[in-house]
Design an enzyme around this catalytic site. Structure first.
Site, PDB file in Angstrom:
ATOM      1  N   HIS A 237       0.831  -1.202   0.000  1.00 60.99           N
ATOM      2  CA  HIS A 237       0.000   0.000   0.000  1.00 60.99           C
ATOM      3  C   HIS A 237       0.862   1.247   0.000  1.00 60.99           C
ATOM      4  O   HIS A 237       1.919   1.264   0.621  1.00 60.99           O
ATOM      5  CB  HIS A 237      -0.930   0.007   1.226  1.00 60.99           C
ATOM      6  CG  HIS A 237      -2.096   0.913   1.062  1.00 60.99           C
ATOM      7  ND1 HIS A 237      -2.053   2.239   1.406  1.00 60.99           N
ATOM      8  CD2 HIS A 237      -3.328   0.693   0.549  1.00 60.99           C
ATOM      9  CE1 HIS A 237      -3.214   2.791   1.123  1.00 60.99           C
ATOM     10  NE2 HIS A 237      -4.003   1.878   0.596  1.00 60.99           N
ATOM     11  N   GLU A 290      -7.862  -4.758  -1.132  1.00 61.12           N
ATOM     12  CA  GLU A 290      -8.398  -5.405  -2.330  1.00 61.12           C
ATOM     13  C   GLU A 290      -8.508  -6.921  -2.179  1.00 61.12           C
ATOM     14  O   GLU A 290      -9.367  -7.548  -2.782  1.00 61.12           O
ATOM     15  CB  GLU A 290      -7.528  -5.089  -3.557  1.00 61.12           C
ATOM     16  CG  GLU A 290      -7.197  -3.630  -3.756  1.00 61.12           C
ATOM     17  CD  GLU A 290      -8.377  -2.818  -4.229  1.00 61.12           C
ATOM     18  OE1 GLU A 290      -9.475  -3.382  -4.390  1.00 61.12           O
ATOM     19  OE2 GLU A 290      -8.205  -1.606  -4.434  1.00 61.12           O
TER      20      GLU A 290
HETATM   21  N1  COA Z   1       4.088  -7.674  -5.114  1.00 69.65           N
HETATM   22  C1  COA Z   1       5.405  -7.659  -5.394  1.00 69.65           C
HETATM   23  N2  COA Z   1       6.256  -6.665  -5.045  1.00 69.65           N
HETATM   24  C2  COA Z   1       5.718  -5.631  -4.347  1.00 69.65           C
HETATM   25  C3  COA Z   1       4.356  -5.598  -4.011  1.00 69.65           C
HETATM   26  C4  COA Z   1       3.536  -6.662  -4.415  1.00 69.65           C
HETATM   27  N3  COA Z   1       2.230  -6.687  -4.144  1.00 69.65           N
HETATM   28  N4  COA Z   1       4.114  -4.451  -3.327  1.00 69.65           N
HETATM   29  C5  COA Z   1       5.287  -3.795  -3.253  1.00 69.65           C
HETATM   30  N5  COA Z   1       6.252  -4.499  -3.868  1.00 69.65           N
HETATM   31  C6  COA Z   1       7.632  -4.108  -4.018  1.00 69.65           C
HETATM   32  C7  COA Z   1       7.739  -2.912  -4.960  1.00 69.65           C
HETATM   33  O1  COA Z   1       7.897  -3.360  -6.296  1.00 69.65           O
HETATM   34  C8  COA Z   1       8.952  -2.199  -4.456  1.00 69.65           C
HETATM   35  O2  COA Z   1      10.070  -2.844  -5.001  1.00 69.65           O
HETATM   36  P1  COA Z   1      11.285  -2.023  -5.700  1.00 69.65           P
HETATM   37  O3  COA Z   1      11.802  -1.118  -4.629  1.00 69.65           O
HETATM   38  O4  COA Z   1      12.233  -3.106  -6.120  1.00 69.65           O
HETATM   39  O5  COA Z   1      10.654  -1.290  -6.848  1.00 69.65           O
HETATM   40  C9  COA Z   1       8.941  -2.461  -2.973  1.00 69.65           C
HETATM   41  O6  COA Z   1       8.140  -3.631  -2.789  1.00 69.65           O
HETATM   42  C10 COA Z   1       8.379  -1.351  -2.122  1.00 69.65           C
HETATM   43  O7  COA Z   1       7.158  -0.950  -2.580  1.00 69.65           O
HETATM   44  P2  COA Z   1       6.403   0.250  -1.848  1.00 69.65           P
HETATM   45  O8  COA Z   1       7.216   1.518  -2.058  1.00 69.65           O
HETATM   46  O9  COA Z   1       6.078  -0.133  -0.472  1.00 69.65           O
HETATM   47  O10 COA Z   1       5.069   0.290  -2.608  1.00 69.65           O
HETATM   48  P3  COA Z   1       4.608   1.278  -3.771  1.00 69.65           P
HETATM   49  O11 COA Z   1       4.136   2.517  -3.169  1.00 69.65           O
HETATM   50  O12 COA Z   1       5.632   1.329  -4.845  1.00 69.65           O
HETATM   51  O13 COA Z   1       3.365   0.445  -4.344  1.00 69.65           O
HETATM   52  C11 COA Z   1       1.301  -0.593  -4.528  1.00 69.65           C
HETATM   53  C12 COA Z   1       2.177   0.312  -3.672  1.00 69.65           C
HETATM   54  C13 COA Z   1      -0.073  -0.768  -3.900  1.00 69.65           C
HETATM   55  C14 COA Z   1       1.131   0.038  -5.918  1.00 69.65           C
HETATM   56  C15 COA Z   1       2.024  -1.963  -4.647  1.00 69.65           C
HETATM   57  O14 COA Z   1       2.178  -2.517  -3.366  1.00 69.65           O
HETATM   58  C16 COA Z   1       1.316  -2.929  -5.585  1.00 69.65           C
HETATM   59  O15 COA Z   1       1.502  -2.851  -6.802  1.00 69.65           O
HETATM   60  N6  COA Z   1       0.514  -3.867  -5.034  1.00 69.65           N
HETATM   61  C17 COA Z   1      -0.192  -4.833  -5.852  1.00 69.65           C
HETATM   62  C18 COA Z   1      -1.410  -4.219  -6.525  1.00 69.65           C
HETATM   63  C19 COA Z   1      -2.526  -3.927  -5.522  1.00 69.65           C
HETATM   64  O16 COA Z   1      -2.807  -4.708  -4.648  1.00 69.65           O
HETATM   65  N7  COA Z   1      -3.164  -2.759  -5.717  1.00 69.65           N
HETATM   66  C20 COA Z   1      -4.247  -2.323  -4.871  1.00 69.65           C
HETATM   67  C21 COA Z   1      -3.772  -1.310  -3.879  1.00 69.65           C
HETATM   68  S1  COA Z   1      -5.003  -0.890  -2.692  1.00 69.65           S
END
Ligand code: COA
Length: 350
Positions: A237, A290
């Site tokens: 998130h 979600e």
């Molecule tokens: N699956 C795999 N890797 C994930 C992940 C997931 N669900 N969530 C975070 N990561 C990874 C990111 O790729 C990032 O890696 P990097 O530094 O190598 O690029 C790292 O963990 C840190 O991510 P973070 O900064 O905490 O999250 P964000 O702000 O970039 O992304 C989301 C937040 C929600 C977009 C992301 O967690 C995501 O894409 N989740 C899956 C989709 C989802 O559930 N969406 C609904 C959101 S309510």
């Protein structure tokens, strides 16, 4: 001038008395009241009252009789068009109109869902037999309302009714700051959540659950996905650095309602959290709203392509509250852009 922040991340654009996710504590409070206290205690329409009027009573009214002009069965598109249209039909000038508009928006989605299913929406006398907004929604859509499905939808709507300054709420406030009427502000908000990055992501969780159910091996599924640099849907998130409180409530509800998918969901959750902890030890990546939304909406037999519209129904409360707050306290929103285009040059140089 302040430095540019892509996506406005971390930029404080407003002060609000409605709600803002509590990043560290993993709690979500509407006007100070924890959602844990609301779910199962009061129905969604009273939560609408809390968010919009800071009072449970009278809450969101029943929708009045109104026939949408033409429904396509694509609920977000129907909702956006009909909401904008109501501005003209009803002459939505006064703040008080937001209550009747909110109620009508839920009704439009239910009618559009019926059209999507190739059915006529149920007549008003059938709908009137329902007690709550969720029950009436199901009656209008399908002509029947199973109590478990009512509880599933009511819980989902309460959990997702408001979540601070996300893309659609920001859009609603920008529109309201121009002095536009509430129909214009609401329909602009619906447009903002039609993209895949905001609202409706539960649709992408069910295929994952289906695949894990067929192989019975969540660890391999997660390992394969991460090795391809894929993202596990329903985890992580932008705001929360703790467990998403909505996920907690929705998981409990899915169990209470006897979801047939709960076992697979829990197995996948366990495997995903373990793999993400190993892959990203420096981040807190937890289950987000979600994941168990998908499981709870599945109990109510909501088809995946209707989930964005279900989210819109829930968020009507948050949008209405923010539109009113903006109208009362707001100043025309007009940020600046940093110009990085060509320096001064003559037309012949183009
Ligand atoms: N699956 C795999 N890797 C994930 C992940 C997931 N669900 N969530 C975070 N990561 C990874 C990111 O790729 C990032 O890696 P990097 O530094 O190598 O690029 C790292 O963990 C840190 O991510 P973070 O900064 O905490 O999250 P964000 O702000 O970039 O992304 C989301 C937040 C929600 C977009 C992301 O967690 C995501 O894409 N989740 C899956 C989709 C989802 O559930 N969406 C609904 C959101 S309510």
């Amino acid at each position: 001038m302040n430095s540019f922040k892509p996506g406005l991340e971390g930029v404080v654009a407003f002060q609000t008395e409605i709600a803002e996710p509590d990043r560290e504590g993993g709690a979500l409070r509407y006007r100070g009241v924890d959602i844990e206290e609301l779910v199962g205690e009061v129905p969604y329409e009273k939560v609408w009252g809390l968010l919009v009027d800071e009072n449970l009573e009278p809450g969101m009214p029943d929708p009045e009789a109104y026939e949408p002009v033409s429904l396509t069965g694509n609920a977000p598109a129907d909702l956006q068009a009909e909401t904008a249209r109501l501005s003209a039909v009803w002459g939505l000038k006064k703040l008080v109109d937001i209550a009747r508009l909110s109620a009508q928006m839920m009704s439009i989605v239910a009618k559009s869902a019926a059209v999507h299913d190739g059915r006529q929406p149920a007549p008003d006398d059938v709908v009137a037999q329902g007690q709550t907004a969720a029950e009436k929604f199901l009656l209008r859509w399908r002509g029947e309302a199973d109590p478990k499905q009512v509880q599933a939808i009511d819980t989902y709507w309460i959990c997702t009714a408001e979540h601070g300054l996300n893309a659609s709420t920001f859009t609603a406030r920008i529109t309201a700051s121009t002095g536009a009427d509430c129909g214009a502000a609401m329909s602009a908000a619906v447009g903002a959540l039609s993209g895949p990055l905001h609202g409706g992501a539960p649709a992408r969780v069910l295929p994952m659950l289906n695949e894990v159910a067929s192989t019975g091996d969540p660890e391999s599924y997660v390992r394969d996905l991460l090795s391809r640099h894929g993202r596990i849907m329903g985890f992580g998130h932008r705001v929360y650095r703790a467990e998403d409180p909505r996920s907690r409530v929705l998981k409990r509800t899915a169990k209470e309602l006897g979801s047939p998918r709960i076992e697979v969901a829990e197995a996948l959750e366990e495997a995903a959290l373990a793999a993400l902890r190993e892959l990203k030890p420096d981040y807190v990546i937890a289950t987000n709203v979600e994941f168990y939304s998908a499981v709870v909406l599945d109990v109510a037999e909501v088809p995946p392509d209707l989930t964005p519209a279900m989210f819109a129904c829930a968020r009507v409360a948050g949008w209405a509250a923010h539109i009113l707050e903006e109208m009362r306290t707001g100043r025309l929103i007009r940020p600046s852009a940093q110009y990085i285009g060509p320096t001064s040059r003559s037309l012949s140089a183009v």
